[in-house]
Design a protein around this motif. Structure first.
Motif, PDB file in Angstrom:
ATOM      1  N   GLY A 134      22.609 -39.384 -14.654  1.00 59.47           N
ATOM      2  CA  GLY A 134      23.442 -38.877 -15.899  1.00 59.47           C
ATOM      3  C   GLY A 134      25.033 -39.446 -15.414  1.00 59.47           C
ATOM      4  N   VAL A 135      25.507 -39.489 -16.349  1.00 56.80           N
ATOM      5  CA  VAL A 135      27.259 -39.917 -16.186  1.00 56.80           C
ATOM      6  C   VAL A 135      28.000 -39.792 -17.313  1.00 56.80           C
ATOM      7  CG1 VAL A 135      27.350 -41.927 -14.010  1.00 56.80           C
ATOM      8  CG2 VAL A 135      27.239 -42.337 -16.833  1.00 56.80           C
ATOM      9  N   ASP A 136      28.981 -39.042 -17.387  1.00 49.63           N
ATOM     10  CA  ASP A 136      29.471 -38.485 -18.546  1.00 49.63           C
ATOM     11  C   ASP A 136      31.331 -39.198 -18.092  1.00 49.63           C
ATOM     12  OD1 ASP A 136      31.002 -37.305 -20.598  1.00 49.63           O
ATOM     13  OD2 ASP A 136      31.491 -35.133 -19.518  1.00 49.63           O
ATOM     14  N   ILE A 137      31.298 -40.265 -19.348  1.00 52.78           N
ATOM     15  CA  ILE A 137      32.753 -40.484 -19.442  1.00 52.78           C
ATOM     16  C   ILE A 137      34.290 -40.059 -20.048  1.00 52.78           C
ATOM     17  CG2 ILE A 137      31.089 -42.458 -20.048  1.00 52.78           C
ATOM     18  CD1 ILE A 137      32.528 -42.342 -22.992  1.00 52.78           C
ATOM     19  N   HIS A 138      33.510 -38.570 -20.102  1.00 52.97           N
ATOM     20  CA  HIS A 138      34.994 -38.285 -20.743  1.00 52.97           C
ATOM     21  C   HIS A 138      35.521 -36.841 -18.343  1.00 52.97           C
ATOM     22  CE1 HIS A 138      34.288 -39.604 -24.641  1.00 52.97           C
ATOM     23  NE2 HIS A 138      33.090 -38.955 -24.435  1.00 52.97           N
TER      24      HIS A 138
ATOM     25  N   LEU B 242      19.632 -47.812  -8.211  1.00 52.07           N
ATOM     26  CA  LEU B 242      19.603 -46.334  -9.199  1.00 52.07           C
ATOM     27  C   LEU B 242      20.260 -46.804 -10.823  1.00 52.07           C
ATOM     28  CD1 LEU B 242      21.714 -44.054  -9.072  1.00 52.07           C
ATOM     29  CD2 LEU B 242      23.607 -45.164  -8.109  1.00 52.07           C
ATOM     30  N   ARG B 243      20.002 -46.133 -11.416  1.00 54.93           N
ATOM     31  CA  ARG B 243      20.553 -46.360 -12.610  1.00 54.93           C
ATOM     32  C   ARG B 243      21.486 -45.381 -12.984  1.00 54.93           C
ATOM     33  NH1 ARG B 243      16.481 -46.031 -17.457  1.00 54.93           N
ATOM     34  NH2 ARG B 243      14.771 -45.848 -16.611  1.00 54.93           N
ATOM     35  N   ALA B 244      22.643 -45.856 -14.205  1.00 53.99           N
ATOM     36  CA  ALA B 244      22.864 -44.678 -14.296  1.00 53.99           C
ATOM     37  C   ALA B 244      22.798 -44.497 -15.939  1.00 53.99           C
ATOM     38  CB  ALA B 244      24.837 -45.008 -14.299  1.00 53.99           C
ATOM     39  N   VAL B 245      22.950 -43.283 -16.901  1.00 53.61           N
ATOM     40  CA  VAL B 245      22.771 -42.706 -17.906  1.00 53.61           C
ATOM     41  C   VAL B 245      23.208 -42.359 -18.432  1.00 53.61           C
ATOM     42  CG1 VAL B 245      20.512 -41.927 -19.217  1.00 53.61           C
ATOM     43  CG2 VAL B 245      19.800 -43.324 -17.752  1.00 53.61           C
ATOM     44  N   HIS B 246      23.666 -42.737 -19.884  1.00 54.42           N
ATOM     45  CA  HIS B 246      25.045 -42.223 -20.632  1.00 54.42           C
ATOM     46  C   HIS B 246      24.383 -42.297 -22.316  1.00 54.42           C
ATOM     47  CE1 HIS B 246      28.826 -41.106 -22.266  1.00 54.42           C
ATOM     48  NE2 HIS B 246      28.670 -41.822 -22.479  1.00 54.42           N
ATOM     49  N   GLY B 247      24.509 -40.994 -23.103  1.00 53.43           N
ATOM     50  CA  GLY B 247      24.372 -40.765 -24.042  1.00 53.43           C
ATOM     51  C   GLY B 247      25.622 -40.856 -24.692  1.00 53.43           C
TER      52      GLY B 247
ATOM     53  N   LEU C 174      18.083 -38.657 -19.851  1.00 56.13           N
ATOM     54  CA  LEU C 174      17.501 -38.586 -18.837  1.00 56.13           C
ATOM     55  C   LEU C 174      16.259 -38.305 -18.787  1.00 56.13           C
ATOM     56  CD1 LEU C 174      21.227 -36.376 -17.945  1.00 56.13           C
ATOM     57  CD2 LEU C 174      19.744 -39.104 -17.271  1.00 56.13           C
ATOM     58  N   VAL C 175      16.037 -37.114 -19.524  1.00 57.25           N
ATOM     59  CA  VAL C 175      14.419 -36.865 -19.234  1.00 57.25           C
ATOM     60  C   VAL C 175      13.396 -38.500 -19.148  1.00 57.25           C
ATOM     61  CG1 VAL C 175      12.634 -35.814 -20.083  1.00 57.25           C
ATOM     62  CG2 VAL C 175      14.636 -34.797 -19.899  1.00 57.25           C
ATOM     63  N   ARG C 176      13.701 -38.645 -20.906  1.00 55.67           N
ATOM     64  CA  ARG C 176      12.768 -40.065 -20.861  1.00 55.67           C
ATOM     65  C   ARG C 176      12.761 -40.813 -19.236  1.00 55.67           C
ATOM     66  NH1 ARG C 176      14.626 -40.121 -26.185  1.00 55.67           N
ATOM     67  NH2 ARG C 176      13.597 -39.683 -27.565  1.00 55.67           N
TER      68      ARG C 176
ATOM     69  N   LEU D 187      14.089 -39.339  -8.055  1.00 55.35           N
ATOM     70  CA  LEU D 187      14.991 -38.523  -8.331  1.00 55.35           C
ATOM     71  C   LEU D 187      16.320 -38.656  -9.803  1.00 55.35           C
ATOM     72  CD1 LEU D 187      16.718 -35.723  -6.801  1.00 55.35           C
ATOM     73  CD2 LEU D 187      18.192 -37.099  -5.214  1.00 55.35           C
ATOM     74  N   VAL D 188      16.321 -37.384 -10.287  1.00 54.56           N
ATOM     75  CA  VAL D 188      17.628 -37.246 -11.088  1.00 54.56           C
ATOM     76  C   VAL D 188      19.439 -36.425 -10.435  1.00 54.56           C
ATOM     77  CG1 VAL D 188      17.553 -36.795 -13.622  1.00 54.56           C
ATOM     78  CG2 VAL D 188      15.760 -37.375 -12.911  1.00 54.56           C
ATOM     79  N   VAL D 189      19.788 -37.348 -10.861  1.00 55.88           N
ATOM     80  CA  VAL D 189      21.056 -36.314 -10.695  1.00 55.88           C
ATOM     81  C   VAL D 189      22.048 -35.998 -11.588  1.00 55.88           C
ATOM     82  CG1 VAL D 189      23.167 -36.724  -8.971  1.00 55.88           C
ATOM     83  CG2 VAL D 189      20.567 -38.220  -8.024  1.00 55.88           C
ATOM     84  N   ILE D 190      21.995 -35.029 -12.040  1.00 50.75           N
ATOM     85  CA  ILE D 190      22.870 -34.539 -13.025  1.00 50.75           C
ATOM     86  C   ILE D 190      24.240 -33.815 -12.333  1.00 50.75           C
ATOM     87  CG2 ILE D 190      21.543 -34.721 -14.159  1.00 50.75           C
ATOM     88  CD1 ILE D 190      20.408 -31.418 -14.173  1.00 50.75           C
TER      89      ILE D 190
END
Length: 297
Positions: A163-167, A188-193, A251-253, A260-263
């Motif tokens: 999970g990435v946070d642009i802020h 590796l897959r980066a996810v941003h909501g 991220l849950v989906r 592995l999920v990295v937050i």
């Protein structure tokens, strides 16, 4: 130098699953494994009616059995044990200070999805700057890795999801995620909501093109964040997914297809209570794969 993996062991099925996962991770990292058990004597309610010698004997047995099982799975892995008389959360956080990774077990909600994070695990998680991985029984590997890219015992897939946070500055989170993907020889897959700015709720005539423009702009920002790490890890196959909606839900989906999920979680120095953001909270309670929580500024 933080050159070993530490795992909390208390004899429970959850901690045995965590120990097996931690041993596999230590093999991947080519570092020693340390098994830690802590008893808060005389306050620990797990041992009603038992004397101190009985408790110590039980703790030594739990550590010995765990170490013997892991030696059988990974004969070349260096394993040490430590039994401490201290509050478990404080002891685990202290042991994590000189480790590269702390691994903790959790009872899976419904046996399949999500984590039941107890007070000890939560307190240890927020008390250390060291990355912490939460492991459920369902995540435990059935045996040692047999080759590069194997991911037995993780989620239904093998990729690492981050999970990435642009802020916020995500360098520590991205470094951890890329390193893990490189070790596993996996994608590796980066996810941003993201959500529409609050001001748009007051606009009487909303233009759908605005939503698409904002989505494209955010996707470019995520791509820019990943650019440096793509250059540092050219062999890692990287993709990113940008969605309008809850980052936690996305991220849950994504965890359904992850090994592995990295937050990330923001470092907070307040001595009052435990602090975990809403995204991390959602992922920990609903993810279908081991979850690494990386503290960052």
């Amino acid at each position: 130098m933080k050159d070993h993996v530490t795992v909390g062991v208390d004899g429970s099925p959850e901690s045995r699953a965590a120990a097996r996962w931690a041993a596999q991770e230590a093999v991947l990292r080519r570092v020693p494994l340390r098994l830690v058990h802590a008893v808060d004597w005389p306050l620990d309610p797990v041992f009603p009616g038992l004397g101190r010698q009985d408790v110590d004997r039980w703790a030594d047995q739990a550590l010995t059995e765990a170490a013997e099982e892991l030696h059988q799975r990974h004969p070349q892995l260096e394993i040490t044990t430590r039994c401490l008389a201290a509050r478990p959360a404080a002891a685990l956080a202290a042991e994590a200070a000189d480790a590269g990774l702390l691994v903790l077990g959790s009872r899976g909600l419904g046996g399949l999805v999500g984590f039941l994070v107890g007070s000890v695990a939560m307190s240890a998680l927020v008390a250390t700057d060291t990355p912490v991985v939460m492991v459920r029984i369902a995540d435990a590997p059935d045996g040692p890795r047999t080759g590069s890219g194997s991911s037995s015992g993780s989620g239904s897939g093998s990729e690492v999801v981050v999970g990435v946070d642009i802020h916020a500055s995500c360098d520590r989170v991205l470094a951890f995620a890329f390193e893990e993907a490189a070790r596993r020889d996996c994608a590796l897959r980066a996810v941003h909501g993201w959500k529409m700015p609050l001001a748009y709720t007051y606009v009487p005539f909303f233009d759908p093109d605005d939503e698409r423009d904002i989505g494209r702009s955010i996707a470019h920002m995520v791509d820019d964040m990943l650019l440096t790490w793509r250059h540092k890890f050219p062999d890692v196959d990287v993709s990113h997914s940008v969605f309008m909606g809850s980052a936690g839900d996305q991220l849950v989906r994504a965890s359904q297809d992850a090994g592995l999920v990295v937050i990330g979680r923001h470092l907070r120095r307040s001595p009052l209570g435990t602090h975990l953001g809403s995204v991390a909270h959602a992922v920990l309670h609903h993810a279908a794969a081991p979850v690494a929580v990386v503290a960052h500024e």
